[in-house]
Design an enzyme around this catalytic site. Structure first.
Site, PDB file in Angstrom:
ATOM      1  N   GLY A  17     -44.199 -15.212  15.996  1.00  0.00           N
ATOM      2  CA  GLY A  17     -43.515 -14.365  15.027  1.00  0.00           C
ATOM      3  C   GLY A  17     -43.555 -12.879  15.316  1.00  0.00           C
ATOM      4  O   GLY A  17     -43.363 -12.078  14.410  1.00  0.00           O
ATOM      5  N   MET A  97     -36.753 -22.624  18.261  1.00  0.00           N
ATOM      6  CA  MET A  97     -36.559 -23.363  19.500  1.00  0.00           C
ATOM      7  C   MET A  97     -35.735 -24.635  19.315  1.00  0.00           C
ATOM      8  O   MET A  97     -36.027 -25.656  19.939  1.00  0.00           O
ATOM      9  CB  MET A  97     -37.929 -23.689  20.117  1.00  0.00           C
ATOM     10  CG  MET A  97     -38.654 -22.449  20.563  1.00  0.00           C
ATOM     11  SD  MET A  97     -37.641 -21.465  21.706  1.00  0.00           S
ATOM     12  CE  MET A  97     -38.773 -20.191  22.161  1.00  0.00           C
ATOM     13  N   HIS A 116     -32.736 -13.562  22.960  1.00  0.00           N
ATOM     14  CA  HIS A 116     -33.051 -14.403  24.108  1.00  0.00           C
ATOM     15  C   HIS A 116     -33.735 -13.549  25.182  1.00  0.00           C
ATOM     16  O   HIS A 116     -33.268 -12.446  25.482  1.00  0.00           O
ATOM     17  CB  HIS A 116     -31.772 -15.027  24.673  1.00  0.00           C
ATOM     18  CG  HIS A 116     -32.063 -15.977  25.778  1.00  0.00           C
ATOM     19  ND1 HIS A 116     -32.572 -17.242  25.541  1.00  0.00           N
ATOM     20  CD2 HIS A 116     -31.984 -15.847  27.129  1.00  0.00           C
ATOM     21  CE1 HIS A 116     -32.765 -17.845  26.701  1.00  0.00           C
ATOM     22  NE2 HIS A 116     -32.415 -17.021  27.669  1.00  0.00           N
TER      23      HIS A 116
END
Ligand code: GAR
Length: 218
Positions: A17, A97, A116
């Site tokens: 996180g 994910m 990304h």
């Protein structure tokens, strides 16, 4: 959009996180005109849930179903329902994910954004920093993009480079990529939420309130 309106974010993550923390801190500091309405994770022990709860934010684990790389249809419907009940405007993927499918995409058209850890279209998928090292590129980086039905394939909103050093390991390269992520993601989201987004083909373009093409004066 009314400049006083704070965009309500639903943040989805599977990991520790750190991007969520960068976003939440930017909201708290007023650098991002948004608020985190809900954090959802497919991983019950994910750090992102703890980081959210520490900040007094709503955070829930929602079971993903039996598949490894996507949500099953009932699970995805539950994600949509939770996000809609929290009156979320934008869905922010921060290390989530799993592939996003039609129900979520239809519920938030052009309102789901991802970060990304590579310069797309190079190295989509998992552990992109390892892919970059194995390929031997000298520059990799970070991409912020809108999410479509493909894998890391939606229109690109922002990119920033990261140099690959000769003595990099996967861990050192990912750490430098993450430093860049933590700057780029909140900044790109701020531009998305304060500008006017146009998507033509693959090209995402942002008209800021000050750009001549926005039709506004002064
Ligand atoms: C980030 O590096 C993010 O770019 C990556 O997962 C990490 C999550 O870290 N996402 C992907 O690889 C998506 N394909 P975080 O939990 O500390 O934000």
């Amino acid at each position: 959009m009314n400049s006083a309106h704070r965009v309500r974010l639903g943040v989805l993550g599977s990991g520790k996180g750190s991007n969520f923390v960068a976003i939440a801190d930017a909201c708290a500091a007023g650098r991002l005109p948004a608020e985190v309405a809900l954090v959802l994770s497919d991983v019950p022990e994910a750090g992102i849930l703890d980081r959210a709860r520490e900040r007094g934010l709503r955070a829930r684990h929602l079971a993903p179903g039996p598949y490894r790389s996507k949500l099953d249809p009932a699970a995805e419907a539950a994600y949509v329902q939770a996000l809609q009940e929290a009156r979320v405007d934008w869905v922010v993927l921060a290390g989530f994910m799993r592939i996003i499918k039609e129900p979520l995409l239809q519920a938030f058209p052009h309102r789901i954004v991802n970060i990304h850890p590579a310069l797309l279209p190079s190295f989509p998928g998992l552990e992109s920093w390892k892919q970059a090292l194995e390929y031997g590129v000298k520059v990799t980086g970070v991409t912020v993009h809108l999410v479509d039905a493909g894998i890391d394939s939606g229109p690109i909103v922002a990119q920033a480079p990261v140099a690959v050093e000769d003595d990099d390991t996967p861990a050192t390269l990912h750490a430098r990529i993450q430093q860049v992520e933590h700057e780029l993601y909140p900044a790109a989201l701020a531009r998305l939420f304060t500008g006017r987004l146009e998507v033509v083909g693959r090209r995402a373009r942002l008209r800021t309130p000050h750009s001549p093409a926005s039709g506004q004066t002064g």
